[in-house]
Design a protein around this motif. Structure first.
Motif, PDB file in Angstrom:
ATOM      1  N   ALA A  73      -5.985  22.789  15.845  1.00 32.96           N
ATOM      2  CA  ALA A  73      -5.948  24.051  16.582  1.00 32.96           C
ATOM      3  C   ALA A  73      -5.435  23.858  18.008  1.00 32.96           C
ATOM      4  CB  ALA A  73      -7.344  24.675  16.622  1.00 32.96           C
ATOM      5  N   LEU A  74      -5.001  24.951  18.605  1.00 36.77           N
ATOM      6  CA  LEU A  74      -4.648  24.948  20.014  1.00 36.77           C
ATOM      7  C   LEU A  74      -5.906  25.046  20.868  1.00 36.77           C
ATOM      8  CD1 LEU A  74      -1.721  26.883  21.590  1.00 36.77           C
ATOM      9  CD2 LEU A  74      -3.953  26.954  22.684  1.00 36.77           C
ATOM     10  N   MET A  75      -6.847  25.880  20.437  1.00 41.43           N
ATOM     11  CA  MET A  75      -8.140  26.013  21.090  1.00 41.43           C
ATOM     12  C   MET A  75      -9.111  26.647  20.116  1.00 41.43           C
ATOM     13  SD  MET A  75      -7.927  29.364  23.607  1.00 41.43           S
ATOM     14  CE  MET A  75      -6.729  28.621  24.724  1.00 41.43           C
ATOM     15  N   VAL A  76     -10.397  26.530  20.430  1.00 41.59           N
ATOM     16  CA  VAL A  76     -11.448  27.174  19.651  1.00 41.59           C
ATOM     17  C   VAL A  76     -12.136  28.199  20.539  1.00 41.59           C
ATOM     18  CG1 VAL A  76     -13.617  26.860  18.406  1.00 41.59           C
ATOM     19  CG2 VAL A  76     -11.825  25.130  18.233  1.00 41.59           C
ATOM     20  N   VAL A  77     -12.336  29.389  20.022  1.00 43.81           N
ATOM     21  CA  VAL A  77     -12.991  30.469  20.760  1.00 43.81           C
ATOM     22  C   VAL A  77     -14.349  30.744  20.117  1.00 43.81           C
ATOM     23  CG1 VAL A  77     -12.771  32.806  21.665  1.00 43.81           C
ATOM     24  CG2 VAL A  77     -10.708  31.450  21.205  1.00 43.81           C
TER      25      VAL A  77
ATOM     26  N   LEU B  77     -18.839  22.524  21.907  1.00 45.52           N
ATOM     27  CA  LEU B  77     -18.394  22.250  23.267  1.00 45.52           C
ATOM     28  C   LEU B  77     -18.442  20.754  23.559  1.00 45.52           C
ATOM     29  CD1 LEU B  77     -17.517  23.882  25.795  1.00 45.52           C
ATOM     30  CD2 LEU B  77     -19.895  23.816  26.530  1.00 45.52           C
ATOM     31  N   ASP B  78     -19.439  20.071  23.025  1.00 40.58           N
ATOM     32  CA  ASP B  78     -19.600  18.635  23.265  1.00 40.58           C
ATOM     33  C   ASP B  78     -18.565  17.796  22.520  1.00 40.58           C
ATOM     34  OD1 ASP B  78     -21.717  18.861  24.989  1.00 40.58           O
ATOM     35  OD2 ASP B  78     -23.260  18.462  23.495  1.00 40.58           O
ATOM     36  N   HIS B  79     -18.156  18.236  21.332  1.00 35.77           N
ATOM     37  CA  HIS B  79     -17.412  17.339  20.450  1.00 35.77           C
ATOM     38  C   HIS B  79     -16.032  17.824  20.023  1.00 35.77           C
ATOM     39  CE1 HIS B  79     -20.994  14.881  20.164  1.00 35.77           C
ATOM     40  NE2 HIS B  79     -21.698  15.935  19.808  1.00 35.77           N
ATOM     41  N   ALA B  80     -15.629  19.022  20.389  1.00 41.37           N
ATOM     42  CA  ALA B  80     -14.317  19.525  19.960  1.00 41.37           C
ATOM     43  C   ALA B  80     -13.198  18.683  20.582  1.00 41.37           C
ATOM     44  CB  ALA B  80     -14.148  20.987  20.356  1.00 41.37           C
ATOM     45  N   PRO B  81     -12.133  18.433  19.839  1.00 38.45           N
ATOM     46  CA  PRO B  81     -11.006  17.646  20.364  1.00 38.45           C
ATOM     47  C   PRO B  81     -10.005  18.486  21.155  1.00 38.45           C
ATOM     48  CG  PRO B  81     -10.631  18.145  18.075  1.00 38.45           C
ATOM     49  CD  PRO B  81     -11.981  18.720  18.400  1.00 38.45           C
ATOM     50  N   VAL B  82     -10.250  19.789  21.235  1.00 39.10           N
ATOM     51  CA  VAL B  82      -9.318  20.710  21.903  1.00 39.10           C
ATOM     52  C   VAL B  82     -10.103  21.586  22.880  1.00 39.10           C
ATOM     53  CG1 VAL B  82      -7.712  20.749  19.967  1.00 39.10           C
ATOM     54  CG2 VAL B  82      -9.587  22.407  20.057  1.00 39.10           C
ATOM     55  N   PRO B  83      -9.416  22.319  23.748  1.00 41.42           N
ATOM     56  CA  PRO B  83     -10.129  23.225  24.657  1.00 41.42           C
ATOM     57  C   PRO B  83     -10.992  24.235  23.904  1.00 41.42           C
ATOM     58  CG  PRO B  83      -7.866  22.936  25.378  1.00 41.42           C
ATOM     59  CD  PRO B  83      -7.961  22.270  24.044  1.00 41.42           C
ATOM     60  N   VAL B  84     -12.118  24.555  24.517  1.00 45.94           N
ATOM     61  CA  VAL B  84     -13.047  25.534  23.944  1.00 45.94           C
ATOM     62  C   VAL B  84     -13.158  26.706  24.913  1.00 45.94           C
ATOM     63  CG1 VAL B  84     -15.402  25.982  23.158  1.00 45.94           C
ATOM     64  CG2 VAL B  84     -14.326  23.749  22.724  1.00 45.94           C
ATOM     65  N   LEU B  85     -12.907  27.903  24.425  1.00 44.21           N
ATOM     66  CA  LEU B  85     -13.025  29.115  25.223  1.00 44.21           C
ATOM     67  C   LEU B  85     -14.340  29.794  24.872  1.00 44.21           C
ATOM     68  CD1 LEU B  85     -11.860  31.216  27.183  1.00 44.21           C
ATOM     69  CD2 LEU B  85     -10.652  32.247  25.251  1.00 44.21           C
ATOM     70  N   VAL B  86     -15.268  29.819  25.818  1.00 45.48           N
ATOM     71  CA  VAL B  86     -16.570  30.443  25.609  1.00 45.48           C
ATOM     72  C   VAL B  86     -16.507  31.868  26.131  1.00 45.48           C
ATOM     73  CG1 VAL B  86     -19.054  30.307  26.062  1.00 45.48           C
ATOM     74  CG2 VAL B  86     -17.707  28.199  25.841  1.00 45.48           C
TER      75      VAL B  86
ATOM     76  N   ALA C 157     -15.897  37.290  21.357  1.00 46.29           N
ATOM     77  CA  ALA C 157     -15.100  36.112  21.027  1.00 46.29           C
ATOM     78  C   ALA C 157     -13.880  36.507  20.195  1.00 46.29           C
ATOM     79  CB  ALA C 157     -15.959  35.096  20.277  1.00 46.29           C
ATOM     80  N   ILE C 158     -14.069  37.403  19.239  1.00 47.17           N
ATOM     81  CA  ILE C 158     -12.950  37.865  18.416  1.00 47.17           C
ATOM     82  C   ILE C 158     -11.920  38.580  19.287  1.00 47.17           C
ATOM     83  CG2 ILE C 158     -12.289  39.447  16.562  1.00 47.17           C
ATOM     84  CD1 ILE C 158     -15.028  38.865  15.287  1.00 47.17           C
ATOM     85  N   GLU C 159     -12.394  39.413  20.188  1.00 46.53           N
ATOM     86  CA  GLU C 159     -11.491  40.129  21.095  1.00 46.53           C
ATOM     87  C   GLU C 159     -10.636  39.156  21.907  1.00 46.53           C
ATOM     88  OE1 GLU C 159     -11.782  43.293  24.853  1.00 46.53           O
ATOM     89  OE2 GLU C 159     -13.591  42.485  23.929  1.00 46.53           O
ATOM     90  N   LEU C 160     -11.281  38.130  22.489  1.00 50.13           N
ATOM     91  CA  LEU C 160     -10.547  37.159  23.292  1.00 50.13           C
ATOM     92  C   LEU C 160      -9.597  36.339  22.433  1.00 50.13           C
ATOM     93  CD1 LEU C 160     -13.172  35.744  25.819  1.00 50.13           C
ATOM     94  CD2 LEU C 160     -11.370  37.407  26.224  1.00 50.13           C
ATOM     95  N   ALA C 161     -10.023  35.994  21.227  1.00 54.34           N
ATOM     96  CA  ALA C 161      -9.173  35.195  20.344  1.00 54.34           C
ATOM     97  C   ALA C 161      -7.899  35.957  19.979  1.00 54.34           C
ATOM     98  CB  ALA C 161      -9.945  34.812  19.088  1.00 54.34           C
ATOM     99  N   PHE C 162      -8.018  37.241  19.688  1.00 56.55           N
ATOM    100  CA  PHE C 162      -6.825  38.046  19.406  1.00 56.55           C
ATOM    101  C   PHE C 162      -5.916  38.107  20.634  1.00 56.55           C
ATOM    102  CE2 PHE C 162      -8.731  39.703  15.506  1.00 56.55           C
ATOM    103  CZ  PHE C 162      -7.606  39.913  14.718  1.00 56.55           C
ATOM    104  N   ALA C 163      -6.506  38.254  21.821  1.00 59.87           N
ATOM    105  CA  ALA C 163      -5.705  38.307  23.045  1.00 59.87           C
ATOM    106  C   ALA C 163      -4.965  36.994  23.271  1.00 59.87           C
ATOM    107  CB  ALA C 163      -6.601  38.624  24.242  1.00 59.87           C
ATOM    108  N   GLU C 164      -5.642  35.868  23.056  1.00 66.12           N
ATOM    109  CA  GLU C 164      -5.004  34.562  23.226  1.00 66.12           C
ATOM    110  C   GLU C 164      -3.872  34.377  22.219  1.00 66.12           C
ATOM    111  OE1 GLU C 164      -5.201  31.928  25.196  1.00 66.12           O
ATOM    112  OE2 GLU C 164      -6.747  32.694  26.537  1.00 66.12           O
ATOM    113  N   ALA C 165      -4.158  34.640  20.949  1.00 63.56           N
ATOM    114  CA  ALA C 165      -3.142  34.459  19.917  1.00 63.56           C
ATOM    115  C   ALA C 165      -1.957  35.400  20.144  1.00 63.56           C
ATOM    116  CB  ALA C 165      -3.749  34.684  18.539  1.00 63.56           C
ATOM    117  N   GLY C 166      -2.253  36.648  20.509  1.00 53.91           N
ATOM    118  CA  GLY C 166      -1.181  37.604  20.725  1.00 53.91           C
ATOM    119  C   GLY C 166      -0.288  37.236  21.897  1.00 53.91           C
ATOM    120  N   SER C 167      -0.874  36.822  23.010  1.00 53.16           N
ATOM    121  CA  SER C 167      -0.074  36.481  24.192  1.00 53.16           C
ATOM    122  C   SER C 167       0.705  35.186  23.994  1.00 53.16           C
ATOM    123  CB  SER C 167      -0.972  36.357  25.426  1.00 53.16           C
ATOM    124  OG  SER C 167      -1.880  35.286  25.284  1.00 53.16           O
ATOM    125  N   ARG C 168       0.204  34.313  23.114  1.00 46.87           N
ATOM    126  CA  ARG C 168       0.889  33.047  22.856  1.00 46.87           C
ATOM    127  C   ARG C 168       1.835  33.125  21.659  1.00 46.87           C
ATOM    128  NH1 ARG C 168      -1.516  28.606  25.260  1.00 46.87           N
ATOM    129  NH2 ARG C 168      -3.437  29.010  26.412  1.00 46.87           N
TER     130      ARG C 168
END
Length: 281
Positions: free
Chosen positions: A243-247, A269-278, A162-173
């Motif tokens: 947030a933009l998304m939660v990972v 996943l049920d209650h977040a107001p933003v996209p959730v990246l699993v 999850a940390i790896e993907l979060a860094f990739a998302e933040a870095g690319s954005r």
């Protein structure tokens, strides 16, 4: 997140929410320089297998995706079978699967549809579940760009992906990353003073150690570490508000190893107001 042989896949069912999911998927595909594959599943009693791709749902979605992002390579595919099973099978060859939190089926009172839950629990690659995706079906509405990416971590081995993907998302954005760890005090013993301040420092230091290898790999990403006193789910939902998304990882340190989706991830996943990246592997 992906490589050249693994497209971004998005499931469509004709609902405005699924069209909003296509917008998110197209945006991800462009940023990751990957092709986009639009998949529709036909519920049928026949044996599963490829069906002729003549369904206008995928064609219309492909036209919209190319209109939003000229030059994006888009393919379409219609399969016979349940949407969850079809997308799980297709995820074997994908770098990311995107779905709306709810589509046309099921009970509207449920926060996340069965397809999103099945993918979060069983997909073979990361899954992005877009909440209230119908908001983004209107091309005049701009997708969020400058909000931070939030990643929840509990120090478990599961959290590393999850940390790896979060860094990739933040870095690319080119946005900030907020790493969050919730903590609570253990039950007090009679006569023992509160150790909250010391516990807060310990959690903050542990979080810093956990992210240290990723900070060196992604020096351009601005990272804020937050150790927050409170129950995990309310803490993450509060952080998600801006947030933009939660990972999240599919599961953390608690629960049974046989479970494919932990209770914390399920509730966020049920209650977040933003996209959730699993962060499924």
């Amino acid at each position: 997140m992906t490589d050249i042989h693994r497209p971004v896949i998005v499931g469509v069912d004709g609902s405005p929410a699924s069209l909003g999911a296509v917008r998110w998927a197209a945006d991800e595909a462009v940023r990751l320089r990957q092709p986009l594959q639009i998949v529709h599943a036909l519920e049928a009693t026949e044996a599963s297998g490829p069906a002729p791709d003549e369904h206008e749902l995928t064609v219309r979605a492909a036209v919209d995706a190319r209109g939003w992002h000229p030059g994006l390579h888009v393919t379409t595919c219609t399969w016979r079978g349940g949407p969850g099973r079809v997308l799980i099978d297709q995820s074997r060859h994908a770098g990311l699967v995107v779905v709306a939190s709810r589509g046309t089926g099921g009970f509207q009172a449920l926060p996340v549809g069965s397809v999103g839950e099945q993918l979060a629990a069983h997909a073979h690659c990361p899954v992005l579940v877009v909440h209230d995706a119908q908001r983004w079906a209107d091309p005049s509405v701009t997708l969020p760009q400058q909000r931070p990416v939030v990643v929840g971590t509990d120090g478990s081995a599961h959290a590393q992906h999850a940390i790896e993907l979060a860094f990739a998302e933040a870095g690319s954005r080119h946005v900030d990353l907020i790493a969050v760890r919730a903590w609570q005090e253990p039950p007090r013993h009679w006569g023992r003073a509160s150790r909250r301040e010391r516990l807060a420092d310990d959690v903050q230091h542990a979080l810093a150690r956990e992210l240290e290898p990723w900070l060196s790999k992604h020096p351009a990403v601005s990272v804020e570490l937050r150790s927050v006193h409170g129950a995990v789910v309310p803490v993450l939902l509060a952080e998600a508000q801006d947030a933009l998304m939660v990972v999240l990882s599919p599961r953390g340190t608690g629960g049974f190893d046989a479970l494919r989706l932990g209770s914390v991830t399920q509730q966020v996943l049920d209650h977040a107001p933003v996209p959730v990246l699993v962060a499924r592997r």
